[in-house]
Enzyme design. Structure first.
Site, mmCIF file in Angstrom:
data_model
loop_
_atom_site.group_PDB
_atom_site.id
_atom_site.type_symbol
_atom_site.label_atom_id
_atom_site.label_comp_id
_atom_site.label_asym_id
_atom_site.label_seq_id
_atom_site.Cartn_x
_atom_site.Cartn_y
_atom_site.Cartn_z
ATOM 1 N N ILE A 71 0.875 -1.165 0.000
ATOM 2 C CA ILE A 71 0.000 0.000 0.000
ATOM 3 C C ILE A 71 0.909 1.210 0.000
ATOM 4 O O ILE A 71 1.929 1.235 0.699
ATOM 5 C CB ILE A 71 -0.973 0.008 1.205
ATOM 6 C CG1 ILE A 71 -1.899 1.237 1.148
ATOM 7 C CG2 ILE A 71 -0.245 -0.124 2.522
ATOM 8 C CD1 ILE A 71 -3.031 1.213 2.157
ATOM 9 N N ALA A 72 0.564 2.191 -0.821
ATOM 10 C CA ALA A 72 1.395 3.388 -0.914
ATOM 11 C C ALA A 72 0.549 4.587 -1.333
ATOM 12 O O ALA A 72 -0.385 4.449 -2.119
ATOM 13 C CB ALA A 72 2.523 3.177 -1.920
ATOM 14 N N ILE A 73 0.924 5.727 -0.802
ATOM 15 C CA ILE A 73 0.314 7.010 -1.141
ATOM 16 C C ILE A 73 1.451 7.937 -1.557
ATOM 17 O O ILE A 73 2.531 7.914 -0.944
ATOM 18 C CB ILE A 73 -0.429 7.615 0.083
ATOM 19 C CG1 ILE A 73 -1.507 6.666 0.613
ATOM 20 C CG2 ILE A 73 -1.001 8.989 -0.255
ATOM 21 C CD1 ILE A 73 -2.699 6.440 -0.282
ATOM 22 N N GLU A 105 2.964 -7.377 6.114
ATOM 23 C CA GLU A 105 4.255 -7.065 6.712
ATOM 24 C C GLU A 105 4.472 -5.562 6.613
ATOM 25 O O GLU A 105 4.091 -4.949 5.622
ATOM 26 C CB GLU A 105 5.414 -7.765 5.990
ATOM 27 C CG GLU A 105 5.453 -9.263 6.135
ATOM 28 C CD GLU A 105 4.647 -9.998 5.068
ATOM 29 O OE1 GLU A 105 4.449 -11.217 5.210
ATOM 30 O OE2 GLU A 105 4.202 -9.360 4.091
ATOM 31 N N ASN A 110 8.368 1.794 10.551
ATOM 32 C CA ASN A 110 7.280 2.570 9.949
ATOM 33 C C ASN A 110 6.112 2.686 10.933
ATOM 34 O O ASN A 110 5.094 2.010 10.822
ATOM 35 C CB ASN A 110 6.836 1.935 8.628
ATOM 36 C CG ASN A 110 5.913 2.842 7.836
ATOM 37 O OD1 ASN A 110 5.341 3.792 8.377
ATOM 38 N ND2 ASN A 110 5.766 2.540 6.558
ATOM 39 N N TYR A 117 -2.700 0.649 10.646
ATOM 40 C CA TYR A 117 -3.164 -0.736 10.698
ATOM 41 C C TYR A 117 -3.832 -1.048 12.034
ATOM 42 O O TYR A 117 -4.822 -1.772 12.088
ATOM 43 C CB TYR A 117 -2.011 -1.697 10.424
ATOM 44 C CG TYR A 117 -1.303 -1.420 9.118
ATOM 45 C CD1 TYR A 117 -2.000 -0.953 7.998
ATOM 46 C CD2 TYR A 117 0.059 -1.599 8.990
ATOM 47 C CE1 TYR A 117 -1.356 -0.678 6.805
ATOM 48 C CE2 TYR A 117 0.717 -1.336 7.794
ATOM 49 C CZ TYR A 117 0.002 -0.876 6.707
ATOM 50 O OH TYR A 117 0.647 -0.607 5.534
#
Length: 147
Positions: A71-73, A105, A110, A117
Site C-alpha cells: 500500500i502506498a500514497i 508485513e 514505519n 493498521y
C-alpha cells in the site's frame, strides 16, 4: 473528493509513479501488469483525488486468507487520511470476498503505517528478520480476524 476503485491495466503507469516515490526497491511495471492480468488471487485498488491516482493497495485472497501485498500514497498526499480510506476499502473488499483474516508485513520503523493498521484492529503477530532487501530491516507481521 477522493474515491477508491479497482485498478485496471491502464492505471499501471500512474501506479508506477506512486511505487517509485514510495519504495527503495520498487516493483516493476511488468509485475503490476501480471498481478492485474494473470493472478486470479490478486485484487488491486487505487485512490484518486481530482482524477489523479495518488495511491494504491494490493490484496491477495487465497481461500479465506487475505494478505496486503503493498500500500502506498504519494508522499505529498500523506497525512490526509487517503491511506485510511484506501485501506478501509480494501479490508471491506476482503470481507465481501470471504476473507476471515488479513495479514501484512510492515517495516518495524514505519510507525505511521503501524498506527494506521492498528486503527483497523491489526495486531503484531511476529517478526520476519531481515525481510527488506534494501537495508535488511526486519518486518513486523500484523494480522486481524475479519469475522
Amino acid at each position: 473528493m477522493a474515491s477508491v476503485r479497482r485498478m485496471t491495466i491502464d492505471d499501471v503507469e500512474a501506479v508506477m509513479q506512486v511505487e517509485k516515490a514510495s519504495f527503495a526497491v520498487p516493483w516493476s511495471q511488468e509485475t503490476f501488469e501480471k498481478e492485474i492480468t494473470d493472478n486470479p488471487y490478486s485484487f488491486y485498488y487505487v485512490v484518486e483525488e481530482d482524477e489523479k491516482i495518488i495511491g494504491y493497495c494490493g490484496l491477495w485472497l487465497i481461500i479465506d486468507e487475505a494478505h496486503i501485498t503493498n500500500i502506498a500514497i504519494l508522499p505529498e498526499y500523506r497525512g490526509y487520511k487517503y491511506g485510511e480510506l484506501l485501506f478501509g476499502h480494501t479490508c471491506r473488499e476482503a470481507v465481501e470476498r470471504g476473507a476471515v483474516q488479513l495479514s501484512l508485513e510492515v517495516r518495524v520503523s514505519n510507525m505511521a503505517a503501524q498506527r494506521l493498521y492498528r486503527k483497523f484492529g491489526l495486531v503484531p503477530g511476529g517478526v520476519r528478520k531481515r525481510y527488506y532487501t534494501d537495508n535488511g530491516e526486519d518486518a513486523l507481521v500484523m494480522w486481524v480476524g475479519l469475522k
